[in-house]
Design a protein around this motif. Structure first.
Motif, PDB file in Angstrom:
ATOM      1  N   ARG A  61       0.814  -1.220   0.000  1.00 18.08           N
ATOM      2  CA  ARG A  61       0.000   0.000   0.000  1.00 18.08           C
ATOM      3  C   ARG A  61       0.846   1.267   0.000  1.00 18.08           C
ATOM      4  NH1 ARG A  61      -4.732  -2.228   4.166  1.00 18.08           N
ATOM      5  NH2 ARG A  61      -5.987  -3.227   2.520  1.00 18.08           N
ATOM      6  N   SER A  62       2.136   1.131   0.281  1.00 17.44           N
ATOM      7  CA  SER A  62       3.028   2.285   0.179  1.00 17.44           C
ATOM      8  C   SER A  62       3.556   2.433  -1.252  1.00 17.44           C
ATOM      9  CB  SER A  62       4.207   2.136   1.151  1.00 17.44           C
ATOM     10  OG  SER A  62       5.124   1.148   0.698  1.00 17.44           O
ATOM     11  N   GLY A  63       3.170   1.487  -2.138  1.00 24.41           N
ATOM     12  CA  GLY A  63       3.613   1.529  -3.526  1.00 24.41           C
ATOM     13  C   GLY A  63       5.021   1.030  -3.736  1.00 24.41           C
ATOM     14  N   ALA A  64       5.533   0.277  -2.776  1.00 21.96           N
ATOM     15  CA  ALA A  64       6.937  -0.160  -2.823  1.00 21.96           C
ATOM     16  C   ALA A  64       7.158  -1.294  -3.816  1.00 21.96           C
ATOM     17  CB  ALA A  64       7.371  -0.615  -1.433  1.00 21.96           C
ATOM     18  N   THR A  65       8.428  -1.523  -4.124  1.00 19.53           N
ATOM     19  CA  THR A  65       8.838  -2.764  -4.769  1.00 19.53           C
ATOM     20  C   THR A  65       9.052  -3.777  -3.662  1.00 19.53           C
ATOM     21  OG1 THR A  65       9.884  -1.702  -6.667  1.00 19.53           O
ATOM     22  CG2 THR A  65      10.643  -3.901  -6.107  1.00 19.53           C
ATOM     23  N   VAL A  66       8.273  -4.847  -3.674  1.00 19.04           N
ATOM     24  CA  VAL A  66       8.306  -5.836  -2.601  1.00 19.04           C
ATOM     25  C   VAL A  66       8.949  -7.117  -3.109  1.00 19.04           C
ATOM     26  CG1 VAL A  66       6.947  -7.210  -0.982  1.00 19.04           C
ATOM     27  CG2 VAL A  66       6.235  -4.871  -1.547  1.00 19.04           C
ATOM     28  N   ALA A  67      10.051  -7.505  -2.492  1.00 20.58           N
ATOM     29  CA  ALA A  67      10.678  -8.800  -2.760  1.00 20.58           C
ATOM     30  C   ALA A  67      10.033  -9.799  -1.803  1.00 20.58           C
ATOM     31  CB  ALA A  67      12.184  -8.722  -2.540  1.00 20.58           C
TER      32      ALA A  67
END
Length: 404
Positions: free
Chosen positions: A126-132
């Motif tokens: 929800r923070s718009g991050a790139t999530v590994a």
């Protein structure tokens, strides 16, 4: 003559900031090992851990993140004391973990084990991050919800599981789960995908032999160095069942396009069958540092502290079809995927409890699957709309599995 290093200095503006959720686990420790091997390329924004306060403090003192968070609030005082004299802010509790997951960061490594990783991963999305993503439960328990939120918030998901990371490498340039079943990134050319399984320590055992195996035998994986729970999942093949469900949510594939092959050497991690008859394979030695390094550096590549693959040394690669009569967990997981609704969530929760009971020697190895089947039979199949629905279903399934 001394060889020149291939590690080039990185301008400060190009450094990647990393938030590491689950820093003290196997994935977390390997992530920090890779980051330490590339000084100047990464900086740590935040580290979180569950209960291992001493290791978390040691990591924080080495990497100096902005924040170190221990999920167990009773350990806050100890963490604060251990970080005295550093610039690292200490925090504790579930809310603090969620805040860390939402911090501005180039990449969030989601390596919290189990259902505890659901809310922090969702916060990162929800923070718009790139999530590994190195947490199976996020997609197994809440795949539809997670992919919906990824689309809504413009996040990017990079799989870290070796099999899914292999698929990700083979069919570029997919950067996030496809939108509404789209076929972008070359997926219109894909006929099917196969993930591989080592077969675990009991690959050649009969059902009669498996009745008496011990937890000590089950956690001795032939190829990978993993935690006790995932090692038992590998021994039952439930690990591959969960990975089929993950793959369904990660990639634009129907259940019938997803396959599993036993591959004892664990060199080929995934195979992609193309419509023209070509088969693409991703190969590397069984070391989680390879997919972790790929996820951290993507879309670039960096050196990983791993031994390089030499097929001449390996000699032969063996493949065989899974025996679902001896390893029914694979069929049960596929059925849960096809059934949909809350079935994958129930499957995962029941499996966690059953494996935990086996590791405590309360039940036998073959009882693990029986408990999962009974739990699925005793829960109505419903649609899960929110993360709270998922967690409530998870809790109810665990209760039934404990009593089965």
């Amino acid at each position: 003559m001394k060889a020149k290093s291939r590690v080039l200095p990185i301008p400060a503006a190009q450094k990647k900031s990393v938030t590491l959720l689950g820093a003290t686990g196997t994935i977390g420790q390997n992530t920090l090992k890779i980051i330490a091997a590339h000084p100047g390329r990464f900086e740590i924004a935040a580290l979180t851990a569950g209960d291992n306060v001493e290791l978390l403090a040691q990591q924080a003192r080495q990497f100096l993140p902005k924040k170190a968070v221990i999920a167990n609030p009773s350990l806050y005082g100890e963490l604060k004391e251990l970080l005295k004299g550093t610039s690292v802010e200490a925090a504790a509790g579930d809310d603090a973990v969620l805040e860390a997951a939402s911090m501005p960061s180039d990449i969030v490594m989601s390596a919290i084990v189990g259902a505890a990783g659901l809310k922090p991963t969702l916060a990162a999305i929800r923070s718009g991050a790139t999530v590994a993503l190195a947490n199976k439960e996020c997609l197994v328990c809440a795949g539809a919800l997670m992919t919906k939120e990824i689309k809504k918030y413009g996040a990017t998901l990079i799989p870290v599981d070796s099999e899914h990371n292999a698929i990700f490498q083979l069919v570029p340039p997919l950067t996030s789960p496809p939108q509404a079943g789209g076929k972008e990134g070359g997926w219109e050319h894909v006929e099917s995908v196969t993930i591989t399984a080592s077969g675990g320590p009991f690959r050649e055992y009969t059902l009669e032999q498996m009745r008496t195996v011990t937890p000590q035998q089950a956690v001795k994986h032939p190829n990978w160095n993993m935690g006790a729970k995932i090692s038992v999942d590998s021994a039952t093949l439930m690990n591959k069942g969960l990975e089929l469900i993950e793959a369904f949510y990660l990639f634009p594939l129907k259940p019938e396009q997803l396959n599993v092959l036993i591959h004892p050497q664990s060199i080929v991690h995934a195979l992609v069958q193309m419509i023209d008859g070509s088969v693409l394979a991703q190969m590397s030695l069984p070391d989680m540092c390879t997919p972790i390094a790929h996820a951290l550096a993507w879309p670039e590549r960096i050196e990983a502290p791993v031994k390089k693959l030499n097929l001449g040394d390996i000699g032969n690669l063996q493949f065989e079809t899974p025996d679902t009569a001896r390893f029914p967990a694979l069929s049960i997981a596929r059925e849960a995927l096809i059934r949909g609704g809350n079935a994958p969530t129930v499957l995962n929760a029941a499996n966690e409890i059953a494996v935990h009971r086996f590791l405590k020697s309360e039940i036998g190895f073959l009882d693990i699957v029986k408990i999962i089947e009974r739990t699925l039979e005793n829960m109505d199949n419903v649609r899960l709309e929110t993360i709270d629905d998922v967690l409530a279903c998870d809790k109810a399934a665990r209760r039934i599995a404990e009593e089965s």
